[in-house]
Design a protein around this motif. Structure first.
Motif, mmCIF file in Angstrom:
data_model
loop_
_atom_site.group_PDB
_atom_site.id
_atom_site.type_symbol
_atom_site.label_atom_id
_atom_site.label_comp_id
_atom_site.label_asym_id
_atom_site.label_seq_id
_atom_site.Cartn_x
_atom_site.Cartn_y
_atom_site.Cartn_z
ATOM 1 N N ALA A 178 8.091 52.955 -19.432
ATOM 2 C CA ALA A 178 8.709 53.784 -18.394
ATOM 3 C C ALA A 178 9.527 54.917 -19.015
ATOM 4 N N ALA A 179 10.226 54.611 -20.112
ATOM 5 C CA ALA A 179 10.998 55.656 -20.789
ATOM 6 C C ALA A 179 10.076 56.721 -21.371
ATOM 7 N N ARG A 180 8.918 56.318 -21.908
ATOM 8 C CA ARG A 180 7.976 57.296 -22.445
ATOM 9 C C ARG A 180 7.403 58.173 -21.343
ATOM 10 N N ILE A 181 7.125 57.580 -20.193
ATOM 11 C CA ILE A 181 6.604 58.359 -19.072
ATOM 12 C C ILE A 181 7.634 59.383 -18.601
ATOM 13 N N ASP A 182 8.930 59.004 -18.676
ATOM 14 C CA ASP A 182 9.993 59.921 -18.278
ATOM 15 C C ASP A 182 10.257 61.004 -19.303
ATOM 16 N N ALA A 184 11.077 60.481 -22.684
ATOM 17 C CA ALA A 184 11.979 60.140 -23.780
ATOM 18 C C ALA A 184 11.209 60.046 -25.094
ATOM 19 N N GLY A 185 11.798 60.558 -26.154
ATOM 20 C CA GLY A 185 11.192 60.461 -27.471
ATOM 21 C C GLY A 185 11.359 59.079 -28.075
ATOM 22 N N GLU A 186 10.644 58.823 -29.163
ATOM 23 C CA GLU A 186 10.691 57.499 -29.783
ATOM 24 C C GLU A 186 12.077 57.178 -30.315
ATOM 25 N N PHE A 187 12.720 58.159 -30.918
ATOM 26 C CA PHE A 187 14.062 57.908 -31.442
ATOM 27 C C PHE A 187 15.042 57.655 -30.300
ATOM 28 N N THR A 188 14.909 58.397 -29.197
ATOM 29 C CA THR A 188 15.784 58.173 -28.047
ATOM 30 C C THR A 188 15.578 56.775 -27.467
ATOM 31 N N ILE A 189 14.331 56.340 -27.356
ATOM 32 C CA ILE A 189 14.038 54.998 -26.849
ATOM 33 C C ILE A 189 14.657 53.943 -27.763
ATOM 34 N N PHE A 190 14.486 54.133 -29.054
ATOM 35 C CA PHE A 190 15.005 53.161 -30.013
ATOM 36 C C PHE A 190 16.527 53.112 -29.982
ATOM 37 N N TRP A 191 17.160 54.289 -29.936
ATOM 38 C CA TRP A 191 18.610 54.355 -30.067
ATOM 39 C C TRP A 191 19.333 54.034 -28.752
ATOM 40 N N ARG A 192 18.787 54.454 -27.620
ATOM 41 C CA ARG A 192 19.515 54.324 -26.357
ATOM 42 C C ARG A 192 19.019 53.187 -25.472
#
Length: 282
Positions: A178-182, A184-192
């Motif tokens: 869902a975050a990727r569809i919105d 969000a980058g990989e680093f953002t997904i990992f960090w946040r």
């Protein structure tokens, strides 16, 4: 024990429960007793430490062991070295291991399971086997007699990768998708997203890393040959290697050195239990 439990709860406990409780209490006493003895003995005089039969509680408590022991060698410097090495190594361990665990848990690529098995198999390699090649690498990079030589080499641990990977497998893939569809980058997904959800597992790894780095003796002894770069365990061992061993002062300094680890464990114990239980369920 059975009568006391019955009077409190109004129920008669099962035999198995009583046995388990008794075994756990006995195990706790065995583990805690040396720490209690060391803490109480640190307030004894040298004559009382040598008395036979030994006593548990000091008859004439004194703080001279602490003042004399901490002043006997450059304690603030060794304490600062231990704090810097432990804090920096723990932060680096959490970062490196969490990144590796995230890739092994949430990325599908060829050879992923084989790579994880190879990583996990390194747990069975004794530390003494890799000390020489690791030291040669550190020496070639010019990091001997430096705090960087104590911080960087032990950063990646197979135990930490395994612990975090097993925990990350419990995280729903739908949240990441869902975050990727919105956007969000990989680093953002990992960090946040991933790291906040892994707080219990990160707390477990943090306390493990603190214990490992704070109590590490062999690697600092080999790398930090300069006294100004030595950590507390090495300094205490050198202090106890004198011709006349001051046991009273060594006990006092040892109590001071183990106190930070106990405090950190008490602060993080809820997250540690949660992380271990959830990882075990997986």
């Amino acid at each position: 024990m059975t009568a006391a439990w019955t009077s409190i709860t109004g129920r008669t406990p099962a035999v198995g429960s009583v046995v388990r409780t008794g075994v756990l209490v006995f195990g706790a006493i065995v583990v805690v007793a040396p720490l209690i003895w060391a803490a109480l003995s640190s307030f004894k005089t040298p004559a009382e430490l040598a008395a036979q039969p030994p006593t548990l509680f000091p008859r004439h408590p004194t703080f001279d062991n602490y003042t004399t022991g901490l002043a006997a060698f450059d304690f603030p410097r060794y304490l600062a070295n231990s704090v810097i090495v432990t804090a920096a190594a723990t932060a680096l361990t959490l970062l490196v291991n969490s990144m590796a665990a995230y890739a092994l848990a949430k990325y599908n690529f060829r050879g992923r399971d084989l790579l994880f098995l190879i990583t996990l198999s390194t747990i069975m390699i004794p530390l003494q086997v890799i000390l020489l090649p690791v030291y040669q690498v550190v020496s070639s990079l010019g990091m001997t007699n430096s705090l960087l030589g104590l911080i960087i080499p032990p950063a990646a641990t197979p135990t930490g990768v395994f612990l975090l990977r097993q925990y990350m497998l419990t995280l729903p893939d739908e949240t990441i998708e869902a975050a990727r569809i919105d956007g969000a980058g990989e680093f953002t997904i990992f960090w946040r997203i991933v790291l906040p959800l892994c707080r219990p597992a990160l707390a477990v790894l943090a306390i493990f890393s603190v214990i490992w780095r704070w109590n590490d003796f062999l690697w600092p002894l080999i790398v930090a040959q300069d006294e100004s770069k030595q950590t507390l365990p090495v300094a205490i061992a050198r202090f106890s290697g004198q011709q006349a061993i001051p046991f009273d002062q060594i006990l006092a300094v040892s109590v001071v050195s183990i106190a930070p680890v106990i405090v950190i464990f008490l602060i993080l114990q809820r997250q540690i239990i949660s992380g271990l239980v959830r990882g075990a369920i997986r």
